[in-house]
Design a protein around this motif. Structure first.
Motif, mmCIF file in Angstrom:
data_model
loop_
_atom_site.group_PDB
_atom_site.id
_atom_site.type_symbol
_atom_site.label_atom_id
_atom_site.label_comp_id
_atom_site.label_asym_id
_atom_site.label_seq_id
_atom_site.Cartn_x
_atom_site.Cartn_y
_atom_site.Cartn_z
ATOM 1 N N LEU A 65 0.828 -1.205 0.000
ATOM 2 C CA LEU A 65 0.000 0.000 0.000
ATOM 3 C C LEU A 65 0.862 1.255 0.000
ATOM 4 O O LEU A 65 0.488 2.268 -0.602
ATOM 5 C CB LEU A 65 -0.938 -0.002 1.206
ATOM 6 C CG LEU A 65 -2.045 -1.056 1.183
ATOM 7 C CD1 LEU A 65 -2.858 -0.993 2.463
ATOM 8 C CD2 LEU A 65 -2.926 -0.908 -0.032
ATOM 9 N N GLY A 66 2.005 1.198 0.646
ATOM 10 C CA GLY A 66 2.917 2.342 0.623
ATOM 11 C C GLY A 66 3.395 2.646 -0.784
ATOM 12 O O GLY A 66 3.459 3.808 -1.198
ATOM 13 N N HIS A 67 3.705 1.600 -1.534
ATOM 14 C CA HIS A 67 4.154 1.804 -2.910
ATOM 15 C C HIS A 67 3.019 2.302 -3.802
ATOM 16 O O HIS A 67 3.232 3.159 -4.667
ATOM 17 C CB HIS A 67 4.771 0.522 -3.471
ATOM 18 C CG HIS A 67 6.121 0.228 -2.892
ATOM 19 N ND1 HIS A 67 7.244 0.928 -3.246
ATOM 20 C CD2 HIS A 67 6.514 -0.680 -1.970
ATOM 21 C CE1 HIS A 67 8.277 0.455 -2.574
ATOM 22 N NE2 HIS A 67 7.858 -0.516 -1.789
ATOM 23 N N LEU A 68 1.809 1.783 -3.593
ATOM 24 C CA LEU A 68 0.667 2.289 -4.366
ATOM 25 C C LEU A 68 0.408 3.761 -4.050
ATOM 26 O O LEU A 68 0.090 4.552 -4.937
ATOM 27 C CB LEU A 68 -0.576 1.456 -4.099
ATOM 28 C CG LEU A 68 -0.626 0.072 -4.739
ATOM 29 C CD1 LEU A 68 -1.901 -0.658 -4.329
ATOM 30 C CD2 LEU A 68 -0.519 0.141 -6.235
ATOM 31 N N ALA A 69 0.555 4.131 -2.781
ATOM 32 C CA ALA A 69 0.367 5.533 -2.395
ATOM 33 C C ALA A 69 1.416 6.416 -3.061
ATOM 34 O O ALA A 69 1.115 7.521 -3.535
ATOM 35 C CB ALA A 69 0.431 5.680 -0.874
ATOM 36 N N ASN A 70 2.648 5.933 -3.133
ATOM 37 C CA ASN A 70 3.700 6.688 -3.821
ATOM 38 C C ASN A 70 3.342 6.901 -5.289
ATOM 39 O O ASN A 70 3.565 7.974 -5.846
ATOM 40 C CB ASN A 70 5.042 5.958 -3.734
ATOM 41 C CG ASN A 70 5.595 5.917 -2.330
ATOM 42 O OD1 ASN A 70 5.201 6.693 -1.479
ATOM 43 N ND2 ASN A 70 6.498 4.999 -2.095
ATOM 44 N N LYS A 124 -2.427 5.645 3.806
ATOM 45 C CA LYS A 124 -1.040 5.690 3.322
ATOM 46 C C LYS A 124 -0.856 6.846 2.352
ATOM 47 O O LYS A 124 0.206 7.476 2.314
ATOM 48 C CB LYS A 124 -0.667 4.376 2.620
ATOM 49 C CG LYS A 124 -0.590 3.204 3.516
ATOM 50 C CD LYS A 124 0.643 3.272 4.347
ATOM 51 C CE LYS A 124 0.723 2.034 5.214
ATOM 52 N NZ LYS A 124 1.754 2.151 6.209
ATOM 53 N N LEU A 125 -1.880 7.139 1.577
ATOM 54 C CA LEU A 125 -1.801 8.240 0.627
ATOM 55 C C LEU A 125 -1.635 9.565 1.354
ATOM 56 O O LEU A 125 -0.824 10.403 0.954
ATOM 57 C CB LEU A 125 -3.042 8.261 -0.266
ATOM 58 C CG LEU A 125 -3.111 9.380 -1.301
ATOM 59 C CD1 LEU A 125 -1.918 9.319 -2.242
ATOM 60 C CD2 LEU A 125 -4.400 9.281 -2.078
ATOM 61 N N GLN A 126 -2.388 9.751 2.427
ATOM 62 C CA GLN A 126 -2.238 10.983 3.200
ATOM 63 C C GLN A 126 -0.833 11.099 3.768
ATOM 64 O O GLN A 126 -0.221 12.163 3.722
ATOM 65 C CB GLN A 126 -3.255 11.029 4.340
ATOM 66 C CG GLN A 126 -4.630 11.432 3.899
ATOM 67 C CD GLN A 126 -5.571 11.589 5.083
ATOM 68 O OE1 GLN A 126 -5.493 10.847 6.054
ATOM 69 N NE2 GLN A 126 -6.458 12.554 4.977
ATOM 70 N N GLU A 127 -0.297 9.986 4.285
ATOM 71 C CA GLU A 127 1.066 9.999 4.821
ATOM 72 C C GLU A 127 2.080 10.341 3.728
ATOM 73 O O GLU A 127 2.997 11.139 3.942
ATOM 74 C CB GLU A 127 1.412 8.643 5.424
ATOM 75 C CG GLU A 127 0.625 8.283 6.653
ATOM 76 C CD GLU A 127 0.878 6.855 7.098
ATOM 77 O OE1 GLU A 127 1.867 6.239 6.645
ATOM 78 O OE2 GLU A 127 0.088 6.350 7.909
ATOM 79 N N ALA A 128 1.920 9.730 2.561
ATOM 80 C CA ALA A 128 2.853 9.974 1.458
ATOM 81 C C ALA A 128 2.773 11.421 0.990
ATOM 82 O O ALA A 128 3.798 12.033 0.664
ATOM 83 C CB ALA A 128 2.561 9.019 0.294
ATOM 84 N N ALA A 131 -8.341 11.797 1.819
ATOM 85 C CA ALA A 131 -8.875 10.445 1.966
ATOM 86 C C ALA A 131 -10.350 10.454 2.342
ATOM 87 O O ALA A 131 -11.093 9.570 1.967
ATOM 88 C CB ALA A 131 -8.089 9.685 3.039
ATOM 89 N N THR A 132 -10.767 11.458 3.055
ATOM 90 C CA THR A 132 -12.185 11.489 3.421
ATOM 91 C C THR A 132 -13.062 11.825 2.235
ATOM 92 O O THR A 132 -14.197 11.404 2.148
ATOM 93 C CB THR A 132 -12.431 12.513 4.547
ATOM 94 O OG1 THR A 132 -11.982 13.786 4.103
ATOM 95 C CG2 THR A 132 -11.706 12.106 5.815
ATOM 96 N N ALA A 133 -12.518 12.566 1.265
ATOM 97 C CA ALA A 133 -13.304 12.896 0.073
ATOM 98 C C ALA A 133 -13.476 11.686 -0.823
ATOM 99 O O ALA A 133 -14.444 11.555 -1.542
ATOM 100 C CB ALA A 133 -12.625 14.028 -0.706
ATOM 101 N N ALA A 134 -12.487 10.739 -0.787
ATOM 102 C CA ALA A 134 -12.562 9.561 -1.639
ATOM 103 C C ALA A 134 -13.508 8.513 -1.080
ATOM 104 O O ALA A 134 -13.912 7.612 -1.764
ATOM 105 C CB ALA A 134 -11.179 8.950 -1.822
#
Length: 179
Positions: free
Chosen positions: A113-118, A148-152, A175-178
């Motif tokens: 998930l970290g890589h997908l977020a990147n 993870k996206l928010q963190e990235a 992330a809340t909008a998605a």
């Protein structure tokens, strides 16, 4: 009729019967009303078993060889490609998608998930990518991906110059909008 032709015809007949039985049995098995649920349950058991083995650290040497040599997220280690080089960003994006997919399929959910977020962070059209991922990923994987996206995104804000046009503020995803 010669002995040779008799043996050949016997072998052909036996092969035809065997093949016919295999086709019949496979059709009967697939037409079973519980076939899909049995396959689904078996796959879930195998996936849970692999994830449990990974958590315990008892995964096989073959699985260890399949895992890429680095588990750190590329953005977190500070090796983001040059944002002005479109080809480098594209290679980075494709590599992150591939790596994320491989790691998730091997049960390494957090790293994948970290890589997908990147990949989403460097994507030119992150909204379309997120919509596609939301429609294809199960909810139990999609929600952690948004975290993870928010963190990235927070990590990249400090490492990308404010004049960079590769990551416009309008493409940052909440992330809340998605959801």
């Amino acid at each position: 009729m010669s002995l040779k032709s008799l043996i050949i015809s016997s072998l052909c007949t036996a092969t035809a019967f065997c093949l016919g039985y295999c086709i019949y049995f496979d059709r009967k098995r697939r037409n079973d009303p519980q076939y899909k649920s049995k396959v689904h349950k078996r796959r879930e058991r195998e996936q849970l078993k692999q994830m449990e083995l990974h958590r315990q650290g008892n995964y096989s040497q073959q699985q260890r060889q399949d895992v890429p040599p680095h588990h750190e997220y590329v953005i977190r280690s500070g090796t983001l490609p040059d944002v002005t080089d479109h080809a480098a960003l594209e290679r980075y994006f494709l590599n992150e998608i591939k790596l994320g997919d491989q790691l998730i399929s091997q049960g390494l959910l957090d790293e994948g998930l970290g890589h997908l977020a990147n990949a989403i962070v460097v994507c030119a059209q992150p909204d379309a990518l997120i919509q596609m991922l939301q429609s294809t990923l199960p909810e139990k994987i999609f929600r952690p991906l948004m975290q993870k996206l928010q963190e990235a995104q927070l990590q990249t804000r400090g490492s990308i110059p404010s004049s960079s046009s590769a990551f416009p503020e309008s493409h940052r995803v909440n992330a809340t909008a998605a959801d």
